[in-house]
Write a protein that holds these residues in place. Structure first.
Motif, PDB file in Angstrom:
ATOM      1  N   TYR A 370     -22.172 -27.600  15.608  1.00 64.08           N
ATOM      2  CA  TYR A 370     -22.739 -28.863  16.098  1.00 64.08           C
ATOM      3  C   TYR A 370     -23.155 -28.708  17.562  1.00 64.08           C
ATOM      4  O   TYR A 370     -24.255 -29.139  17.961  1.00 64.08           O
ATOM      5  N   GLU A 371     -22.329 -28.072  18.370  1.00 63.89           N
ATOM      6  CA  GLU A 371     -22.661 -27.879  19.776  1.00 63.89           C
ATOM      7  C   GLU A 371     -23.814 -26.899  19.937  1.00 63.89           C
ATOM      8  O   GLU A 371     -24.663 -27.067  20.833  1.00 63.89           O
ATOM      9  N   GLU A 406     -22.699 -38.672  30.794  1.00 62.90           N
ATOM     10  CA  GLU A 406     -21.974 -39.859  30.352  1.00 62.90           C
ATOM     11  C   GLU A 406     -21.216 -39.601  29.051  1.00 62.90           C
ATOM     12  O   GLU A 406     -20.104 -40.110  28.863  1.00 62.90           O
ATOM     13  N   ARG A 407     -21.795 -38.812  28.148  1.00 68.20           N
ATOM     14  CA  ARG A 407     -21.186 -38.578  26.838  1.00 68.20           C
ATOM     15  C   ARG A 407     -20.349 -37.301  26.790  1.00 68.20           C
ATOM     16  O   ARG A 407     -19.713 -37.025  25.772  1.00 68.20           O
ATOM     17  N   GLY A 408     -20.371 -36.512  27.858  1.00 68.26           N
ATOM     18  CA  GLY A 408     -19.617 -35.262  27.842  1.00 68.26           C
ATOM     19  C   GLY A 408     -20.175 -34.259  26.857  1.00 68.26           C
ATOM     20  O   GLY A 408     -19.427 -33.501  26.226  1.00 68.26           O
ATOM     21  N   THR A 409     -21.483 -34.218  26.714  1.00 71.27           N
ATOM     22  CA  THR A 409     -22.122 -33.302  25.770  1.00 71.27           C
ATOM     23  C   THR A 409     -21.904 -31.849  26.205  1.00 71.27           C
ATOM     24  O   THR A 409     -22.054 -31.508  27.381  1.00 71.27           O
ATOM     25  N   ALA A 410     -21.564 -31.010  25.247  1.00 72.86           N
ATOM     26  CA  ALA A 410     -21.291 -29.604  25.556  1.00 72.86           C
ATOM     27  C   ALA A 410     -22.599 -28.839  25.687  1.00 72.86           C
ATOM     28  O   ALA A 410     -23.292 -28.589  24.699  1.00 72.86           O
ATOM     29  N   LEU A 411     -22.971 -28.469  26.925  1.00 76.50           N
ATOM     30  CA  LEU A 411     -24.154 -27.653  27.188  1.00 76.50           C
ATOM     31  C   LEU A 411     -23.708 -26.392  27.922  1.00 76.50           C
ATOM     32  O   LEU A 411     -22.775 -26.412  28.726  1.00 76.50           O
ATOM     33  N   SER A 412     -24.395 -25.313  27.670  1.00 79.51           N
ATOM     34  CA  SER A 412     -23.976 -24.024  28.219  1.00 79.51           C
ATOM     35  C   SER A 412     -24.166 -24.004  29.731  1.00 79.51           C
ATOM     36  O   SER A 412     -25.100 -24.606  30.273  1.00 79.51           O
ATOM     37  N   ALA A 413     -23.293 -23.276  30.391  1.00 77.25           N
ATOM     38  CA  ALA A 413     -23.370 -23.186  31.845  1.00 77.25           C
ATOM     39  C   ALA A 413     -24.641 -22.469  32.289  1.00 77.25           C
ATOM     40  O   ALA A 413     -25.242 -22.817  33.313  1.00 77.25           O
ATOM     41  N   VAL A 445     -20.456 -24.442  36.016  1.00 82.55           N
ATOM     42  CA  VAL A 445     -21.799 -24.027  36.425  1.00 82.55           C
ATOM     43  C   VAL A 445     -21.755 -23.434  37.825  1.00 82.55           C
ATOM     44  O   VAL A 445     -22.463 -22.457  38.140  1.00 82.55           O
ATOM     45  N   PHE A 446     -20.917 -23.978  38.693  1.00 78.57           N
ATOM     46  CA  PHE A 446     -20.862 -23.539  40.086  1.00 78.57           C
ATOM     47  C   PHE A 446     -19.653 -22.639  40.389  1.00 78.57           C
ATOM     48  O   PHE A 446     -19.546 -22.122  41.498  1.00 78.57           O
TER      49      PHE A 446
END
Length: 1398
Positions: A370-371, A406-413, A445-446
């Protein structure tokens, strides 16, 4: 009737034939004549004329000529077709539509209407706003009203046949309105005929549907312009409602549902619809920002819901399925490419749809897949955004990132780093909004890679230029620093953040201040919270040692600030032992200097303060020895208004508290504190509490606020040391000379008394009480002064056991000094004064108090003052200045009565001495003396209190022996009260006197009262009727008095107006927490009246009252009060037996009547709740009176109401928290008390349970965003109630099944069998049907996780009693989808629910 039908048919035939007569310009007139004829003729057994009309219309709409286009665009043509669709049988209709190529005409019409021409001048849109009788659901639903008269519409304007007008926006929308309505009616007819009727109807419906059964590509010829037209309606300058506008998109979705489905449908939707649909949905949902729309809010909500559902089902979910099964991104890529033209709206909408798509419960898709899917869509959007206009691109990216954060969606760094480089860290400007979203979403990310650390360094370098930020960016950058600290803590690397913080916090020059973005209080507080959860003691010590090694001038300032934050976060013993002294040593590496900035000095003192407070006595001594000279210099010489002076004061207080009592350095710290407090008091200006949240602004009030709020022990120590209350605090209490500063004094009073250490300090309380008593001005004018009000409120708030007898007597003495003498003129004082004074007197006299010159005349003087206020308020009320204050004045008189009772009780308790006897003698003398009529109410109150208290006294015999004549006082009371009953005054003072007199007479002997006032009964009844008609609650008190003393005077005591407003205690099945509203008082008075009426009557009379009330129970204004009385009567009828005669009214008939009433109470939650409670009470307390009919009627009523609530927006949908628990309680009572009556009738219980389950799980109106949590909590609570019902059925209690004698049970079931086991086996034959219903409902819609968990105990209990044959029946009766769900349920049951023990 038949002749009229034939005449109408003939007229319609003539009108249709006349359509061919004339040129094109007269078509509107000819169509209007046909329309008028059809309005008069509602159809008959023949439909040839309607078919002829339809063919003529379709013929003239066919072709590319200008006249054909004008006919297609003319709204009346489509209105006529909509009417024809309801009259012609679908079988014939389908043939006519197919012959004349209706679908092609529809496509051409929508194509023309979707491309309006620019208006050359202002035109008034001629929209047809008549409401349709057809109500469209989310998809076309049967419409029973459409067939009645669907043609009743407003006339279309003849000007709309002009080609120029038709091609403008208003004309196009007018045409679309009629077209969409006609299609909606056609689909509704198909759905209606598909459900019932002969086979030809169903065949006709399928033939009509087949007209739209074309490929997805061909169907787009209808759907694309359909959506475009909806966009035209949204873009109008002002809101102009159109006919059935809310159903436009549900009809659109229904048309798509008729096409020939194929594997490429998702690609077709992406190619043709995604661009238009996402733009439309973005406008509807306010993405990326809200814009004015040309539709009503209800239409906007309905459209957004329908369009979101369409895109999710036909674009997002199929695209995800293709990707997860085949790895194909084709659909996503097409949708993104098509939407690029409006990227600022379409891209965020696409991401919103994808990120909100649900993860299938129990499916094969993992969360990781899903992610991955969401990441693929995000990458596709970011790649396509590179080819978009820069401004639009930035707007889209910002909106997407805000959603993701806002939704905490999992996106790659990695993808977020690329986004950060391309969009957030631009050369021309930094986008802090994007940076904030990125770090909210994923701080790694940082933090993780070298690229990320380089990006972070770029961002942090920018924070050293605070002047380059505007206010909004400055706030975002500060928030970024806070989230960065949290990110380091999540990575278990807070030590690294401490180093980063020091680097960027340190000023550029030694004399400059700290960097403001890094010196913010929120960041320090965040680090303090994270210290103990993110570091162990060794890591903390290492960080402190590293900080101590940073000794440069600029680093020293930052180090002290950071050490204060770290010191604030240390509280656990392990951390205190390891790091407490190290924080102090790091803060005091350098000797303090006058050149230090106040903020840095304040941080140093705060570190010392916390270290002393946490450390041992030895450590506190070491610290004090090191800072003693500096802190002495600061407190004696530094300005009071500097923040470092305040911090030094707090540090010194901590040292005093740490060394108390009798430690080595206590005297030094105490001397410094006392001298500094004297320094605070030197200024003669009045002090006020400082309510400012800005810590950098320090005033004298700041010190006092901190002392009262955060250092209550200090006040006790100061009083112990100096023997007095600090003058500054006393000035806050005694200083106000005007009403404007009273609030500050009252706040000070509350702060003093809220601290337990203050209240437990008797010396402090004695000093404050003496001050408060001295503040009460004994002059006549002193009653209204602010000091008096403050003192009275303080004494009211002080606990009773704190005040000594001397203080109580002194307070009473100054309070009675305000009373007028016997010969003085009574001056009117505000009623608020007397309420507080009387409350204080009641409190003081609650314990033994005999003040100087105590006299009973003081009580009479108070009564005269109260009546003077009452008289004045009534006079002002008549002048229109204020309202009648009868209830408030009655409260004051009740306080006077309570005060009199407490006073007389003191005089009569134990063995009265000479002082008490003298007091009582003067009291009797005064009570027996004459008084003016204006003072009668006060005299009645005093007499009642005196008589009731003396009679209850244990020394009453001794007092009577000393000459006390109670009977003479009772006669005196009757003498004063009787005139009030005969008086005709019903308002103001007259009403107050009447109510006081009635209350007093209630305490006398009933026979004595009957003899004395028998001639006043008629006057009392008139007063009661008059008051009740005017809505006064006092009418019930008068009527209750009559019911208690003269019941024979009430011929029909319950046939009166019973208006009771709905109150929280009625609508919720619980008592009100505090306070009594007018409605609650009315309810209480009504119930007390009913109790008085039925107290002395027999059961048959009560049944008669109940029968009369049920017969008269209508829909008037007093229906709620009447139902409340019915409920009370049922309570009084407990233990009644069933009647011997079927003609005689009994509780079984009452139950039947109430069940029928329950079905008709959908307009009032309070009425529904009361009726359900009455039925529940009958089933519970009168089981012998209930027949088999009553039990079955109860269950059928529950079924009917539940099914009604599942299909309509009735009371159940709007008030589920009231109705669903009530229905469950009814079923529960049947199961518990009447289970034996279910033998042979169990199917009725099953129907009720299935209906309740449907009501629980059927989705209703979507709640607002703020109501979602409450709605979910309600649903889970209701699920637990339903689960309890299942448990009661499958696991019965012994009491519910053992109603027969033991010998009968054993003779019928066998000695080794029990009634409980037999009941469980019997339930197992039926309960699997409820389980099947549960599986079916899970297929129909998603069931929330919390609801499933709440239902599990009940479901498992059903499986416990279901036999193997029952499970086999379930398996055979369910479809494959149902078997999958049941299989998962049964696995969980075997693991967690099934008993496997011995």
């Amino acid at each position: 009737m038949g002749e009229h039908s034939r005449t109408g048919e003939a007229a319609l035939v003539r009108a249709v034939r006349a359509l061919d007569q004339g040129d094109a310009e007269t078509i509107p007139e000819r169509l209007e004549r046909v329309w008028d004829t059809m309005e008069e003729h509602r159809g008959g057994s023949f439909h040839a004329a309607e078919e002829m009309l339809l063919r003529w219309l379709l013929k003239n709409m066919t072709g590319s000529s200008p006249n054909a286009e004008r006919v297609r665009r003319y709204p009346r043509v489509w209105d006529l077709m909509g009417a024809i669709f309801t009259l012609v049988p679908l079988f014939s209709l389908a043939k006519s539509l197919a012959d004349r190529r209706f679908v092609s005409i529809l496509q051409q019409t929508l194509k023309d209407v979707a491309a309006p021409q620019e208006e050359e001048g202002p035109q008034s849109p001629q929209t047809n706003g008549a409401d349709s009788d057809v109500d469209m659901a989310d998809a076309p639903a049967p419409d029973t009203h459409a067939s009645v008269n669907p043609r009743k519409r407003k006339r279309a304007d003849a000007a709309s046949f002009d080609a120029v007008v038709q091609k403008q926006v208003a004309g196009c929308l007018q045409t679309a309105e009629a077209v969409f309505e006609a299609i909606r009616i056609l689909l509704c007819q198909c759905e209606l005929k598909s459900l019932d009727g002969p086979a030809t109807h169903r065949m006709g419906a399928e033939h009509v549907k087949s007209l739209f059964s074309s490929s997805a590509t061909e169907t787009m010829g209808i759907l694309v312009p359909w959506l475009t037209i909806c966009g035209l309606a949204l873009d109008r300058a002002k809101v102009e409602p159109l006919r059935e506008q809310s159903s436009w998109l549900s009809t659109f979705a229904a048309l798509w549902g008729l096409h020939l489905q194929s594997a490429g449908d998702a690609s077709e939707v992406a190619t043709h619809l995604s661009g238009v649909a996402t733009r439309l949905l973005g406008k509807l949902t306010g993405i990326p920002r809200q814009t004015p729309l040309g539709v009503e809010p209800a239409v906007q909500e309905r459209w957004s819901r329908d369009l979101r559902r369409f895109l999710a089902r036909n674009l997002v979910l199929p695209a995800r399925a293709v990707f997860l099964t085949k790895g194909s991104q084709e659909v996503v890529q097409i949708a993104v490419d098509v939407s690029s033209t409006s990227a600022q709206i379409a891209f965020p909408v696409l991401f919103d749809l994808v990120s909100k798509s649900p993860l299938a419960f129990g499916g094969a898709t993992s969360r990781k897949d899903y992610e991955t899917w969401i990441q693929i869509v995000f990458d596709a959007i970011m790649h396509a955004a590179k080819n978009v206009n820069p401004d639009n691109r930035l707007v889209a990216v910002r909106a997407i990132m805000e959603m993701a954060a806002e939704r905490g969606t999992a996106l790659s760094a990695s993808s977020l780093r690329v986004l950060c480089k391309d969009y957030a860290l631009r050369k021309d400007a930094y986008d802090w909004s994007l940076l904030l979203s990125i770090i909210k979403l994923n701080p790694d990310v940082f933090l993780v890679s070298e690229d990320g650390k380089q990006l972070l360094e770029q961002v942090l370098e920018k924070t050293k230029e605070p002047d380059s930020f505007d206010a909004q960016d400055s706030e975002r950058a500060a928030r970024f620093a806070v989230l960065l600290a949290d990110g380091y803590a999540q990575a278990r690397d807070l030590s690294t953040f401490v180093r980063v913080w020091l680097k960027h916090l340190a000023p550029a020059k030694p004399k400059a201040g700290l960097q403001p973005l890094w010196a913010q209080k929120e960041l320090a507080d965040t680090v303090a919270k994270l210290v103990q959860s993110s570091l162990n003691s060794n890591q903390l010590v290492e960080s402190l040692e590293w900080l101590s090694s940073q000794t440069q001038a600029t680093d020293s300032m930052a180090r002290i600030h950071i050490l204060e934050a770290l010191s604030s976060g240390i509280s656990q013993e392990e951390f205190v032992d390891a790091a407490n002294m190290k924080t102090f040593e790091g803060a005091f590496l350098e000797k303090s200097s006058k050149k230090d900035l106040p903020a840095i000095s304040a941080s140093r003192w705060m570190v010392a303060s916390k270290t002393i407070a946490r450390g041992t006595l030895e450590e506190a001594g070491t610290i004090w020895s090191q800072i003693k000279s500096d802190i002495k210099s600061t407190l004696r010489k530094s300005p009071i208004d500097r923040e470092d002076t305040l911090a030094a004061f707090k540090c010194c207080v901590a040292a005093w508290l740490a060394n108390h009592p009798r430690a080595a350095h206590e005297d030094d710290a105490a001397t410094l504190i006392c001298s500094f407090v004297e320094r605070l008091e030197e200024d003669a200006e009045p002090m006020e509490l400082d309510s400012s949240d800005r810590e950098t602004i320090v005033t004298r009030g700041t010190y006092l606020s901190w002392l009262l709020s955060d250092a209550p022990r200090l006040l006790s120590l100061l009083v112990e040391k100096n023997g007095r209350v600090p003058a500054g605090i006393l000035s806050l209490l005694t200083g106000p000379k005007d009403a404007a500063r009273i609030d500050s004094a009252l706040t000070t009073s509350r702060l003093l008394l809220d601290r337990e250490s203050n209240v437990n300090n008797q010396k402090l309380m004695d000093l404050l009480a003496e001050v408060a008593i001295s503040m009460i001005d004994t002059s006549k004018a002193g009653r209204s002064r602010p000091q008096t009000k403050i003192a009275i409120q303080f004494l009211l708030d002080v606990p009773s056991d704190v005040l000594s007898r001397t203080q109580r007597e002194a307070a009473m003495k100054v309070l009675v000094s305000h009373l007028p003498g016997d010969s003085d003129k009574v001056e009117a004082i505000g009623p608020e004064y007397w309420k507080s004074v009387l409350s204080l007197m009641v409190k003081l006299m609650g314990r033994s108090t005999f003040y100087e010159d105590m006299s009973f005349s003081h009580l009479e003087s108070i009564g005269r003052c109260l009546l003077t206020i009452h008289k004045r308020s009534n006079r002002r009320s008549r002048e229109g200045l204020v309202t009648d204050d009868t209830s408030r004045d009655r409260d004051n008189l009740k306080l006077l009565q309570q005060l009199t009772v407490l006073t007389i009780r003191q005089m009569t308790s134990g063995s009265p001495e000479e002082r008490e006897k003298a007091y009582l003698k003067s009291a009797i003398s005064l009570l027996q003396s004459p008084c003016q009529d204006s003072d009668a109410a006060a005299r009645i109150v005093l007499l009642q209190a005196f008589i009731s208290t003396v009679q209850a006294s244990p020394s009453v015999k001794k007092l009577e022996g000393d000459g006390l004549d109670i009977n003479s006082l009772k006669k005196q009371l009757l003498q004063f009260a009787s005139p009030a009953l005969k008086s005709g005054k019903r308002t103001g003072k007259g009403l107050a006197v009447l109510l006081v007199a009635l209350e007093a007479l209630d305490s006398l002997d009933r026979q004595m009262v009957r003899q004395a006032i028998s001639d006043s009964v008629s006057s009392l009844l008139e007063a009661s009727d008059s008051l009740l008609e005017n809505g006064a609650q006092a009418g019930w008190e008068v009527r209750m008095f009559v019911a208690n003393h003269f019941p024979e005077a009430l011929e029909s005591p319950l046939k009166i107006k019973m208006s009771v407003e709905a109150s929280p205690s009625l609508e919720e099945d619980e008592e009100a927490e505090s306070g009594e509203s007018a409605a609650t008082l009315g309810k209480t008075a009504l119930l007390r009246y009913v109790d008085a009426v039925v107290r002395s009557v027999d059961g048959n009379t009560k049944l008669g009252y109940l029968q009369d009330l049920l017969l008269e129970d209508g829909d008037g204004q007093d229906v709620l009060g009447r139902r409340l009385v019915i409920y009370r009567l049922i309570q009084h009828l407990k233990g009644s037996r069933p009647s011997d005669s079927p003609d005689q009214f009994d509780l079984a008939q009452a139950h039947s009547t109430l069940c029928h009433r329950l079905r008709r109470t959908a307009s009032s939650p309070s009425l529904f709740l009361l009726t359900a409670k009455a039925i529940h009470l009958l089933l519970d307390q009168s089981p012998a009176c209930m027949t088999q009919w009553n039990i079955e009627l109860t269950l059928s009523t529950v079924s009917t109401l539940s099914e009604q609530a599942s299909t309509t927006q009735s009371l159940m949908s709007e008030s589920p928290s009231i109705c669903y628990p009530s229905l469950c309680r009814l079923v529960e009572m049947v199961i518990k008390r009447h289970r034996k009556r279910l033998d042979g009738h169990f199917h009725i219980l099953i129907t009720a349970l299935q209906s309740l389950l449907c009501l629980l799980l059927t989705p209703r109106r979507r709640p607002d965003h703020g109501e979602e949590t409450a709605a979910a909590a309600h649903q889970e609570k209701h699920a637990r109630l339903f689960s309890r019902l299942l448990t009661l059925v499958c696991e019965p209690t012994v009491a519910s099944v053992s109603t027969r004698s033991r010998s009968q049970s054993q003779s019928q079931t066998g000695g080794l069998d029990s009634e409980k086991d037999r009941a469980k086996r019997y339930a197992g034959q039926y309960m699997y049907l409820v389980l099947m219903q549960y599986v079916k409902l899970q297929l129909a819609g998603a069931v929330p996780r919390g609801v499933r968990e709440a239902l599990e105990p009940g479901v498992y209990s059903v499986l416990d009693v279901t036999t193997a044959d029952g499970l086999k029946i379930m398996n055979d009766a369910m479809d494959p989808s149902g078997r999958v769900i049941f299989k998962d349920m049964f696995k969980l049951y075997q693991r967690f629910g099934k008993w496997s023990g011995v």
